[in-house]
Design an enzyme around this catalytic site. Structure first.
Site, short mmCIF file in Angstrom:
data_model
loop_
_atom_site.label_atom_id
_atom_site.label_comp_id
_atom_site.label_asym_id
_atom_site.label_seq_id
_atom_site.Cartn_x
_atom_site.Cartn_y
_atom_site.Cartn_z
N GLU A 149 -1.75 22.61 -13.16
CA GLU A 149 -0.80 21.89 -12.29
C GLU A 149 -1.37 21.64 -10.90
O GLU A 149 -1.25 20.54 -10.35
CB GLU A 149 0.51 22.67 -12.17
CG GLU A 149 1.32 22.78 -13.45
CD GLU A 149 0.96 24.00 -14.28
OE1 GLU A 149 1.68 24.29 -15.26
OE2 GLU A 149 -0.03 24.68 -13.94
N LEU A 161 -8.46 25.65 1.78
CA LEU A 161 -9.71 25.66 1.03
C LEU A 161 -9.52 25.31 -0.44
O LEU A 161 -8.54 25.69 -1.07
CB LEU A 161 -10.39 27.02 1.18
CG LEU A 161 -10.85 27.36 2.60
CD1 LEU A 161 -11.44 28.76 2.66
CD2 LEU A 161 -11.86 26.33 3.09
N HIS A 182 -14.99 26.66 14.59
CA HIS A 182 -15.88 27.27 13.60
C HIS A 182 -17.28 26.65 13.71
O HIS A 182 -17.57 25.65 13.04
CB HIS A 182 -15.33 27.06 12.19
CG HIS A 182 -13.96 27.62 11.99
ND1 HIS A 182 -12.82 27.02 12.48
CD2 HIS A 182 -13.55 28.75 11.35
CE1 HIS A 182 -11.76 27.75 12.14
NE2 HIS A 182 -12.18 28.80 11.46
N ARG A 195 16.60 17.55 -18.87
CA ARG A 195 16.28 17.73 -20.28
C ARG A 195 17.43 17.24 -21.15
O ARG A 195 17.23 16.66 -22.22
CB ARG A 195 16.01 19.21 -20.58
CG ARG A 195 15.69 19.48 -22.04
CD ARG A 195 15.73 20.95 -22.37
NE ARG A 195 15.31 21.22 -23.73
CZ ARG A 195 15.51 22.36 -24.37
NH1 ARG A 195 16.14 23.35 -23.76
NH2 ARG A 195 15.10 22.53 -25.60
N ASN A 224 -23.82 30.57 1.87
CA ASN A 224 -24.27 31.40 3.00
C ASN A 224 -23.87 32.87 2.87
O ASN A 224 -24.21 33.68 3.73
CB ASN A 224 -23.77 30.82 4.33
CG ASN A 224 -22.26 30.81 4.46
OD1 ASN A 224 -21.56 31.66 3.90
ND2 ASN A 224 -21.73 29.84 5.21
N HIS A 263 12.14 29.50 -15.85
CA HIS A 263 11.89 28.07 -15.97
C HIS A 263 13.03 27.22 -15.37
O HIS A 263 12.97 26.00 -15.44
CB HIS A 263 11.70 27.68 -17.44
CG HIS A 263 10.38 28.07 -18.00
ND1 HIS A 263 9.89 29.36 -17.93
CD2 HIS A 263 9.41 27.35 -18.63
CE1 HIS A 263 8.70 29.41 -18.51
NE2 HIS A 263 8.39 28.21 -18.93
N HIS A 303 -18.75 32.69 12.22
CA HIS A 303 -17.86 31.86 11.41
C HIS A 303 -16.79 31.14 12.23
O HIS A 303 -16.75 29.91 12.22
CB HIS A 303 -17.17 32.71 10.34
CG HIS A 303 -16.13 31.94 9.56
ND1 HIS A 303 -16.45 31.17 8.48
CD2 HIS A 303 -14.79 31.82 9.74
CE1 HIS A 303 -15.35 30.60 8.02
NE2 HIS A 303 -14.32 30.98 8.76
#
Length: 661
Positions: free
Chosen positions: A411, A124, A33, A520, A190, A473, A264
């Site tokens: 999270e 990213l 790149h 739990r 850009n 859950h 790119h």
């Protein structure tokens, strides 16, 4: 701070060296790149030559500024900087070997492989999240040790893609809330992505977006060294984190591809490179840097040596010298081992039924006293995760000395920030949410593993045992998915003693992230006799034995209780069984073959876990049996769910009888 005026022409010529190395290396590799390094070369040059506090001769200086290339696809930018600034090991040969097997110059920057790389980036937005964690760590250590020993900035180069990723919103809003004033993001504005102009997919006003979260914002011409210099100087004095929108041209200098998506992610081609050389006034051969330019760069790399020496002198005389050195070493094995042995003895002397999430809180009370560099947190589930103990206070914009971060419902941002905190050093991060929401954390957990970071993920509500909240859950596949990830220790303790041992193992594994999966529901104690040895460190061990056993039941976490109940029922029928607790598959796989064979034995085996079977081949042969989940859960009280799905002591006993009759 009074600064000398910048020589724009000389600075631009230094930036051209980055551009030349980037396009030459990508061309030689036939992949990469070039566009981002060529576009952000001016910004990087001004930052490195005039603002960044570092010493290329001492890359691990603890009080250096951190520089994060969140837009990791532009890796040649940081590799070019490493070579030009004179970092040991980043030679011109490494630049020539860009993207080749075994080189330090991987396609995306990898922490620990190349000097000047503070974190592994490429996915990213991760670098931005890491940088927030680094800034939190700096603010905390500054509050603890003072400006003389801890006083540095964190800089990020982020692209349009970083800011589109969801983790960026979690990261930037947290940073704004905490007023992390020493965090400066240099946005490569850009307006180009792989598919074309950013406008085809996004119309966000990033300046307004950051400002809405409490950031200082400004715009600058990313090819004007004087303007860039002034903007960074202003940002360094801000009382809030700063976004500098650097308007740049991707592939700057390329005659036909600059400003276009074509610059790119592919080599420019020989003809385009020749045109770029002409446009930039760079008449040097590939990989050749003129002596005057290299001299200027090497001077920039050495300019922080005096500041680093002065810091070392201050450190040697400071009363906090040894505490800071200890914090930076991160080695608290002795303190952890001693504290946990005493805690285990107390638990053995007074055994009680307790949910392992509560047992984790009890262990953390001990940990947070013994280890004064832990920084905990939760993604808005503190009362459920039991991650805050009474002996630590909240870290906030008003009190960075606190040791508990209220991450909010972020999270992914929490996990990315914890990676940054671990990378920064001087702190040990742990954070909690429900195990099912490791899906939201997974990209960052993977990077914890890839970088070899001691980050501790406290994941409660670990099975259908959470009950009425239902299948959304109930994490039936998550243990298997996490165990499939290399270099992650997945712990699932069966009682309070094992929970304490899991914490000890997680804290003393310096190069491995840990997931501690906690129940739990309350669990009966499985171990009633004290031993100084950390049995969890073996990964699996015999928790109940018989001399002439007919079968082995292997279980983890809450299902060890079922295994022991099945053992008791079978004993009434004259069937003797061995029970093996397997709190950590990964550590068991590291044991000597003789220990593995001795623990599992050669008799029929039954595995039991309230999850899917994937991963259990480590313990079970084709002829063996497994009692567990084959689909998603349901909404009902926990006890009813275990019965409904056939994960009961009776079911385990039947499986043993089927194998031994």
């Amino acid at each position: 701070m009074t600064r000398d005026s910048i020589d724009a022409a000389a600075t631009t010529r230094m930036a051209h060296a980055i551009r030349a190395l980037s396009m030459d290396a990508v061309e030689k590799a036939k992949s990469g790149h070039p566009g981002m390094p060529m576009g952000m070369a001016d910004v990087a040059t001004v930052l490195a030559a005039r603002h960044l506090k570092f010493d290329a001769g001492a890359p691990d200086w603890a009080d250096r500024d951190r520089f994060v290339l969140s837009a990791g696809h532009g890796s040649m930018l940081i590799y070019a900087l490493g070579f030009l600034l004179g970092y040991d090991g980043m030679t011109i040969e490494e630049i020539k070997n860009f993207r080749q097997l075994g080189s330090k110059t991987a396609g995306h920057p990898e922490y620990g492989h190349a000097p000047a790389v503070e974190t592994t980036t490429g996915p990213l937005g991760q670098g931005l999240g890491n940088a927030v964690g680094m800034a939190i760590a700096e603010a905390h250590l500054n509050a603890r040790f003072g400006d003389d020993l801890v006083d540095h900035h964190t800089y990020v180069i982020a692209g349009d893609g970083c800011l589109m990723e969801g983790v960026s919103q979690e990261a930037l809003s947290l940073a704004g809330h905490l007023k992390l004033r020493k965090l400066i993001v240099l946005w490569d504005d850009n307006n180009i992505s792989i598919d074309g102009p950013v406008s085809i997919s996004d119309s966000t006003n990033q300046i307004e977006r950051f400002a809405a979260s409490g950031w200082n914002t400004m715009r600058v011409d990313g090819h004007d060294p004087v303007a860039i210099d002034a903007a960074i100087a202003e940002a360094r004095n801000s009382d809030r984190p700063t976004l500098i929108a650097c308007r740049t041209t991707i592939g700057y200098g390329a005659p036909t591809k600059s400003g276009k998506a074509a610059a790119h992610g592919a080599p420019l081609g020989a003809e385009e490179i020749a045109g770029a050389r002409e446009a930039l006034g760079w008449d040097h051969a590939p990989f050749e840097i003129p002596e005057d330019v290299l001299t200027a760069w090497r001077a920039a790399g050495a300019r922080g040596a005096d500041a680093r020496a002065a810091w070392e002198s201050r450190l040697a005389k400071d009363k906090n010298c040894e505490p800071l050195k200890t914090a930076l070493s991160g080695d608290y094995a002795g303190a952890v081992t001693a504290a946990m042995r005493a805690h285990k003895k107390a638990l053995s002397d007074d055994p009680a039924k307790v949910a392992t999430r509560k047992a984790s809180e009890l262990a953390l009370n001990v940990v947070n006293d013994a280890v004064d560099i832990t920084i905990g947190g939760s993604a808005d589930l503190t009362g459920s995760n039991n991650t805050k103990t009474e002996n630590i206070s909240v870290l906030s914009a008003e009190d960075y000395a606190g040791r508990y971060v209220n991450y909010g419902i972020r999270e992914h941002g929490m996990a990315a920030a914890m990676n940054g905190m671990a990378l920064h050093g001087g702190v040990i991060p742990y954070g909690g949410t429900f195990l099912v929401f490791t899906d939201y954390c997974r990209p960052s957990i993977r990077l914890s593993a890839l970088m070899g970071l001691r980050v501790i993920y406290v994941m409660t509500h670990d099975s259908i045992g959470l009950g009425e909240d239902g299948p959304t859950h109930q994490p039936v596949e998550h243990l298997a998915a996490l165990r499939a990830m290399p270099n992650v220790n997945v712990f699932r303790p069966c009682d309070a003693i094992e929970t304490a041992e899991c914490w000890a193992a997680a804290l003393t594994n310096l190069a491995t992230p840990s997931v501690i999966a906690l129940s739990r529901q309350g669990l009966e104690p499985a171990r009633l006799t004290h031993t100084d040895e950390n049995m969890v460190a073996r990964g699996a061990y015999v928790v109940a034995d018989e001399k002439d056993y007919a079968a082995t039941i292997i279980a983890s976490g809450s299902e060890v209780e079922l295994a022991l109940a099945a053992r008791a029922a079978l004993a009434k029928d004259g069937v003797a069984v061995r029970v093996v607790s397997a709190p950590c598959f990964e550590l068991f796989a590291m044991q000597p073959e003789s220990y593995v064979a001795e623990t599992l034995g050669q008799k029929p085996r039954v595995g039991v876990e309230a999850g899917v079977k994937q991963g259990w081949d480590q313990f079970l042969r084709k002829k063996d049996a497994f009692v567990g989940m084959t689909g998603f859960g349901a909404s009902a009280p926990a006890k009813d769910l275990y019965t409904h799905f056939g994960i009961t002591a009776d079911a385990v006993a039947r499986a043993v009888r089927d194998l031994t009759d």
